[in-house]
Design an enzyme around this catalytic site. Structure first.
Site, mmCIF file in Angstrom:
data_model
loop_
_atom_site.group_PDB
_atom_site.id
_atom_site.type_symbol
_atom_site.label_atom_id
_atom_site.label_comp_id
_atom_site.label_asym_id
_atom_site.label_seq_id
_atom_site.Cartn_x
_atom_site.Cartn_y
_atom_site.Cartn_z
ATOM 1 N N ALA A 178 12.076 27.454 -0.445
ATOM 2 C CA ALA A 178 13.027 27.754 0.718
ATOM 3 C C ALA A 178 13.059 29.134 -0.336
ATOM 4 O O ALA A 178 12.826 29.640 -0.082
ATOM 5 C CB ALA A 178 13.870 27.165 1.098
ATOM 6 N N SER A 179 15.014 30.020 0.092
ATOM 7 C CA SER A 179 14.458 31.466 -0.517
ATOM 8 C C SER A 179 14.534 31.596 -1.843
ATOM 9 O O SER A 179 15.206 33.187 -2.264
ATOM 10 C CB SER A 179 16.305 31.617 0.153
ATOM 11 N N GLY A 180 14.345 30.228 -2.519
ATOM 12 C CA GLY A 180 14.647 30.442 -4.162
ATOM 13 C C GLY A 180 12.729 31.487 -4.378
ATOM 14 O O GLY A 180 13.332 32.240 -5.688
ATOM 15 N N GLY A 181 12.371 31.483 -3.806
ATOM 16 C CA GLY A 181 10.837 32.396 -3.613
ATOM 17 C C GLY A 181 11.256 34.109 -3.494
ATOM 18 O O GLY A 181 10.051 34.332 -4.203
ATOM 19 N N LYS A 182 12.243 34.204 -3.044
ATOM 20 C CA LYS A 182 12.696 36.478 -3.375
ATOM 21 C C LYS A 182 12.378 36.231 -4.565
ATOM 22 O O LYS A 182 12.286 37.849 -4.282
ATOM 23 C CB LYS A 182 14.117 36.024 -2.557
#
Length: 319
Positions: free
Chosen positions: A53-57
């Protein structure tokens, strides 16, 4: 935290996922629980790949900043200078830095301040979202929430806009920019953008809370700038070691904003502990939860990945 503690929490919560702790590249312990695929009874292993999820930001931020270092972009480059006539509701003074620090004020296609639940259907025809350009209709039509630079407001759409700007400045697809500029230098060979409708056998299927129903209709079929890449606990350890061995760590992890409602601070694509130098990537979405915490002083990385929305948090609370 011990394996006995983990086993107890995993049993009590029905945890499905992987936990790993390593110090300076040496694994102190790693454990896998639950099933990667419930239909076929495939167990998770310590090498299973999970959507984060938003860890990829954080990966998006590093790809963008690599272009800044090369001169293809600047922190004060305006979004409008590369968007042209696209997304006309984004104000002319919104910059790359505003987008990186969640201070752009732009309207968000996935507004977490609004009436949003993790298992909602929010992205419409998810099967068409295979490229960054395909997100343009989803990003369009959202009025600004406030003037650029006025305050911090977490914005998923802003990171898709960053991916679009990076593509137009870098001359490559967002996915290839991340692969060549972030994953390859860190030898993250187990990390990639995987289509949710054709996951390989070593990737965990994401499941909705309390159900055996998968998340395939809930998320873009191919992850983009705001998150969703698949990785492993081992690759996350490689990621942190590479980041802090290079010259970018101090810049991207310098606190830009206090975020008291989260009891954290924020840098450029990375969450920061409220009072110390610990750096955090985290993500929460339908069928995915993730937290990876790195202490640069001891070189300790603690990562928990889960293929359910609530799965990671009871264990991550021990971090």
């Amino acid at each position: 935290m011990s394996l006995a503690d983990l086993d107890k929490i995993a049993l009590e919560t029905g945890f499905s996922g992987v936990v790993q702790v390593d110090r300076a590249g040496e694994v102190e312990f790693a454990a896998a629980y639950g099933l990667a695929n419930r239909a076929y009874g495939v167990p998770n292993t310590v090498d299973t790949r999970f959507g984060i999820a938003s860890g990829g930001k954080g990966f998006t931020a590093l790809a963008v900043l690599s272009l800044v270092c090369e001169g293809g972009l600047a922190l004060d480059t305006t979004a409008r200078s590369l968007l042209g006539d696209d997304l006309p509701l984004i104000a002319d003074d919104v910059t790359v830095e505003h987008l990186l620090t969640h201070t752009s004020g732009i309207g968000d296609y996935l507004d977490e301040e609004g009436d949003w639940a993790v298992d909602d259907y929010v992205s419409g025809a998810v099967h068409v979202l295979t490229t960054t350009e395909a997100f343009l209709p989803l990003l369009d039509g959202h009025p600004a929430k406030f003037k650029a630079g006025e305050r911090f407001c977490y914005c998923n759409g802003g990171y898709v806009v960053l991916a679009l700007l990076a593509e137009r400045a870098g001359g490559q697809s967002y996915h290839d920019l991340v692969r060549s500029r972030v994953l390859a230098p860190a030898s993250m060979t187990r990390t990639d953008f995987l289509r949710s409708d054709e996951l390989p056998g070593d990737a965990a299927v994401g499941y909705l809370e309390g159900l055996d129903r998968t998340n395939v209709f809930h998320l873009p079929v191919l992850a983009n700038g705001d998150g969703g890449i698949h990785t492993t606990a081992g690759d996350m350890s490689k990621f942190w070691r590479t980041l802090f061995a290079g010259d970018d760590a101090e810049f991207v992890t310098r606190p830009r904003h206090d975020v008291p409602e989260e009891s954290m601070r924020y840098g450029l694509g990375f969450w920061l502990h409220e009072t110390d130098d610990t750096v955090i990537l985290a993500g929460y979405d339908a069928g995915a939860s993730f937290k990876s915490v790195h202490d640069p002083h001891t070189g300790t990385t603690k990562t928990v990945l889960s293929n359910t929305s609530p799965g990671a948090w009871p264990i991550a609370a021990l971090f």
